[in-house]
Design a protein around this motif. Structure first.
Motif: not given
Lengths: 123, 111
Positions: A6, A23, A94
Motif C-alpha cells: 500500500q 493497493c 486496504c
C-alpha cells in the motif's frame, strides 16, 4: 503469506486537494480488494469492496463520489479521496482476498491480507 | 444487524496464558478470523475457524462454537511483543467475502 503493498504510507495535504492511495497484491491475483478506515483506538470500518473490472460496492453512509475506487487490474486497486477535508484525516487500510489460500474442510479460507495502511492528515 | 463483541482491554503477565473472548450475532456466517494489530500498523492474520472446535497454531489457539456464536483466542507463554490489539472478525454475506470486524481487544503484557 501473501504480500499486499500500500502506497503512500503517510500523506499530508491541504484541504480541498485530492489524494490517491494505491493497493497492490504482489504475489497473487486479487479479484476483490477491500478498503477500510480506522480511527484511533477503534476497529476497522469497511468502506467499500473493490471488484476488478466492475464498479465498487460501497457500505452504507460512504459517499461514492468522495471516495473514488478503481480496480483496473487483478493486482491493483486505488482509492482517491476527492476534495479532502480535515474530517477525512484517518488511517486507511486496504486488503486483498487470496482465494487460493488453502482449503479447510473443503472450504477455501479466502484469507484477506492487509496492506501497511496510509495515514492521511488533511490540514 | 451485525454485532461482534469483545472486551475492550485486557492485561496479562509475561509467561502466562490469556483468553480473549468474542461473541457475534451476524446475518450469515462463513468463518471467523482473528487478527493481531500493533499500534499504527496493519492487521496480520492469526487464525481462521469455520468448523466448531479448537485450532492450534504454535502459541496461539482459536476456538469456535457456531451454535453459541462464540469464539476465543488463547495465547500461551505470553511475550512482551504480544502486546497489541486483537481483532475478531466474521465473514458474512452470500458472497462469502465481506468481513466485519469487532472493536478489538487491547492486550497489555506486564513483566
Amino acid at each position: 503469506g501473501a504480500v499486499v503493498s500500500q502506497h503512500p504510507s503517510r500523506v499530508i495535504c491541504k484541504s480541498g486537494t485530492s489524494v490517491k492511495i494505491e493497493c497492490r497484491s504482489l504475489d497473487f491475483q486479487a479479484t476483490t480488494m477491500f478498503w477500510y478506515r480506522q480511527f484511533p483506538k477503534q476497529s476497522l470500518m469497511l468502506m467499500a469492496t473493490s471488484n476488478e473490472g466492475s464498479k465498487a460496492t460501497y457500505e452504507q453512509g460512504v459517499e461514492k463520489d468522495k471516495f473514488l475506487i478503481n480496480h483496473a487490474s487483478l493486482t491493483l486497486s486505488t482509492l482517491t479521496v476527492t476534495s479532502a477535508h480535515p474530517e477525512d484525516s484517518s488511517f486507511y487500510i486496504c486488503s486483498a482476498r487470496d482465494i487460493t489460500s488453502g482449503d479447510k474442510g473443503g472450504v477455501a479460507k479466502n484469507i484477506q491480507y492487509f496492506g501497511a495502511g496510509t495515514r492521511l492528515s488533511v490540514l | 444487524g451485525q454485532n461482534i463483541d469483545q472486551p475492550t482491554e485486557m492485561t496479562a503477565t509475561e509467561g502466562a496464558i490469556v483468553q480473549i473472548n468474542c461473541t457475534y450475532q451476524t446475518s450469515g456466517f462463513n468463518g471467523l478470523f482473528w487478527y493481531q494489530q500493533h499500534a499504527g500498523e496493519a492487521p496480520t492474520f492469526l487464525s481462521y475457524n469455520v468448523l466448531d472446535g479448537l485450532e492450534e497454531k504454535g502459541r496461539f489457539s482459536s476456538f469456535l462454537s457456531r451454535s453459541k456464536g462464540y469464539s476465543y483466542l488463547l495465547l500461551k507463554e505470553l511475550q512482551m511483543k504480544d502486546s497489541a490489539s486483537y481483532l475478531c472478525a466474521v465473514r458474512v454475506g452470500s458472497s462469502a467475502s465481506k468481513i466485519i470486524f469487532g472493536s478489538g481487544t487491547r492486550l497489555s503484557i506486564r513483566p
